[in-house]
Design a protein around this motif. Structure first.
Motif, PDB file in Angstrom:
ATOM      1  N   UNK A   1      16.162  36.647  44.409  1.00 18.80           N
ATOM      2  CA  UNK A   1      15.911  36.882  42.987  1.00 18.80           C
ATOM      3  C   UNK A   1      15.243  35.653  42.383  1.00 18.80           C
ATOM      4  N   UNK A   2      14.292  35.873  41.475  1.00 18.79           N
ATOM      5  CA  UNK A   2      13.553  34.779  40.849  1.00 18.79           C
ATOM      6  C   UNK A   2      13.866  34.722  39.357  1.00 18.79           C
ATOM      7  N   UNK A   3      14.137  33.526  38.862  1.00 15.78           N
ATOM      8  CA  UNK A   3      14.449  33.309  37.454  1.00 15.78           C
ATOM      9  C   UNK A   3      13.462  32.288  36.892  1.00 15.78           C
ATOM     10  N   UNK A   4      12.953  32.570  35.686  1.00 13.06           N
ATOM     11  CA  UNK A   4      11.971  31.687  35.052  1.00 13.06           C
ATOM     12  C   UNK A   4      12.480  31.232  33.692  1.00 13.06           C
ATOM     13  N   UNK A   5      12.277  29.942  33.410  1.00  9.95           N
ATOM     14  CA  UNK A   5      12.756  29.346  32.169  1.00  9.95           C
ATOM     15  C   UNK A   5      11.684  28.455  31.567  1.00  9.95           C
ATOM     16  N   UNK A   6      11.750  28.307  30.255  1.00 11.36           N
ATOM     17  CA  UNK A   6      10.898  27.334  29.577  1.00 11.36           C
ATOM     18  C   UNK A   6      11.646  26.011  29.511  1.00 11.36           C
ATOM     19  N   UNK A   7      10.988  24.909  29.839  1.00 16.92           N
ATOM     20  CA  UNK A   7      11.666  23.605  29.775  1.00 16.92           C
ATOM     21  C   UNK A   7      12.239  23.305  28.401  1.00 16.92           C
ATOM     22  N   UNK A   8      11.664  23.902  27.354  1.00 13.19           N
ATOM     23  CA  UNK A   8      12.129  23.633  25.989  1.00 13.19           C
ATOM     24  C   UNK A   8      13.559  24.121  25.762  1.00 13.19           C
ATOM     25  N   UNK A   9      14.042  25.037  26.613  1.00 12.04           N
ATOM     26  CA  UNK A   9      15.416  25.516  26.482  1.00 12.04           C
ATOM     27  C   UNK A   9      16.425  24.418  26.737  1.00 12.04           C
ATOM     28  N   UNK A  10      16.013  23.382  27.452  1.00 13.15           N
ATOM     29  CA  UNK A  10      16.961  22.374  27.904  1.00 13.15           C
ATOM     30  C   UNK A  10      16.709  20.990  27.315  1.00 13.15           C
ATOM     31  N   UNK A  11      15.507  20.740  26.837  1.00 12.80           N
ATOM     32  CA  UNK A  11      15.175  19.380  26.403  1.00 12.80           C
ATOM     33  C   UNK A  11      15.952  18.953  25.165  1.00 12.80           C
TER      34      UNK A  11
ATOM     35  N   UNK B   1      10.830  19.645  38.010  1.00 18.35           N
ATOM     36  CA  UNK B   1      11.001  21.053  38.362  1.00 18.35           C
ATOM     37  C   UNK B   1      10.021  21.972  37.646  1.00 18.35           C
ATOM     38  N   UNK B   2       9.250  21.417  36.718  1.00 20.58           N
ATOM     39  CA  UNK B   2       8.336  22.224  35.905  1.00 20.58           C
ATOM     40  C   UNK B   2       6.961  22.323  36.553  1.00 20.58           C
ATOM     41  N   UNK B   3       6.462  23.535  36.691  1.00 17.64           N
ATOM     42  CA  UNK B   3       5.117  23.793  37.193  1.00 17.64           C
ATOM     43  C   UNK B   3       4.442  24.829  36.309  1.00 17.64           C
ATOM     44  N   UNK B   4       3.246  24.482  35.864  1.00 12.92           N
ATOM     45  CA  UNK B   4       2.467  25.362  34.998  1.00 12.92           C
ATOM     46  C   UNK B   4       3.264  25.804  33.781  1.00 12.92           C
TER      47      UNK B   4
END
Length: 328
Positions: free
Chosen positions: A315-325, A300-303
């Motif tokens: 509505x668009x929501x943006x997250x850093x993968x580090x929040x979940x790893x 699910x991660x791009x750029x």
């Protein structure tokens, strides 16, 4: 707006509000609605072709007529799965007043049908099924009724649904129209207006609404209600309703109900307002992503970020993968 003799005795609910009503002498109850600003907001966030917007507006109108009947905290969901140019429509009513909707469509296929003069709901949806789901919450069993879509209108869908699931004689009228107003700069602004009436025969005596025995036991066409004079008269009155009466903002639902049933006496109950309210949030999306595996998060991660766009409200929501790893 000055009240006429038709509406002087009641306070008008206005647009985006469902009006429950009863006509006691005919043993019928129902709901009426006229939608406007809610549809404009809901459809304005998407680049739907005109024919698709009209179809969604009709589905939303049916959804609020049915969903506002819920007497408990829950959801009413209408969803189509078909082989047509619009293969998926999802509309959802969440008690007490929240509505959201979206559709998937093939633009080229829609344009081709419109060019052929086939912009009606049956042509756009094609064949498949329509599911109506009542969701009473996490710890309660869902109830779902399925209607076969084989070239029928959404009005006929509602009739079949009640015939098959609850065996209640039901009549539905739906209509969608476009509005044109002028903005502050004098330029025309187009919008939407949709209206509907749902009527059901609910006498105290079950004998009066009992169906004839089924012949062969397969197929909705075998169902037939015994004719009752009161229900026959109610149907005749409903048959006089024109599309323009349902969509014209100068003909409020209360005024229409008076026109239809004033000879018998119609009682309108408190209105149930409905709102364009998706209900999605950053916390809700984060909660969903927290359940993803490391592989799913990576896919699910791009750029360097995970971007989620709500299909209902855009509505668009943006997250850093580090929040979940760290939780994996």
């Amino acid at each position: 707006m000055a009240q006429t003799q038709e509406t002087a005795a009641i306070a008008l609910a206005g647009l985006d509000a469902v009006i429950p009503f009863q006509v006691a002498p005919l043993d019928v109850r129902g709901r009426a609605v006229q939608l406007g600003p809610m549809l404009d907001a809901m459809l304005g966030r998407h680049d739907y072709p005109q024919a698709v917007s009209r179809l969604i507006a009709e589905a939303v109108t049916l959804t609020v007529l049915l969903g506002t009947a819920l007497k408990f905290e829950g959801k009413f969901i209408l969803q189509t799965q078909t082989d047509g140019a619009v293969p998926l429509i999802v509309t959802e009513f969440r008690t007490p007043s929240s509505v959201r909707a979206y559709a998937n469509f093939d633009r080229e296929a829609v344009d081709a049908l419109v060019a052929e003069g086939k912009s009606d709901a049956p042509s756009l949806m094609g064949n498949g099924i329509l599911a109506m789901t009542i969701d009473q919450g996490t710890y309660m069993q869902r109830y779902q009724g399925i209607v076969q879509l084989d070239g029928i209108t959404l009005e006929e869908v509602a009739r079949r649904y009640f015939l098959q699931s609850e065996q209640i004689p039901t009549e539905v009228r739906l209509a969608v129209g476009e509005t044109l107003t002028r903005g502050e700069d004098g330029k025309p602004i187009s919008g939407w207006s949709a209206g509907g009436v749902l009527l059901q025969f609910l006498p105290d005596s079950e004998e009066r609404m009992r169906q004839k025995d089924l012949h062969g036991g397969d197929g909705a066409e075998d169902y037939e209600f015994s004719t009752d004079d009161a229900w026959a008269e109610a149907l005749a009155l409903m048959g006089t309703v024109e599309d323009l009466e349902l969509t014209d903002r100068d003909v409020e639902p209360e005024r229409l109900l008076y026109r239809l049933f004033h000879e018998h006496g119609v009682h309108a109950f408190d209105a149930n307002p409905v709102f364009d309210d998706c209900g999605c949030s950053e916390d809700n999306v984060r909660g969903v992503l927290s359940g993803f595996t490391a592989e799913q998060l990576n896919e699910s991660t791009e750029e360097g970020e995970i971007t989620v766009t709500c299909e209902f409200c855009s509505s668009t929501y943006r997250f850093s993968p580090s929040e979940f790893t760290t939780s994996q």
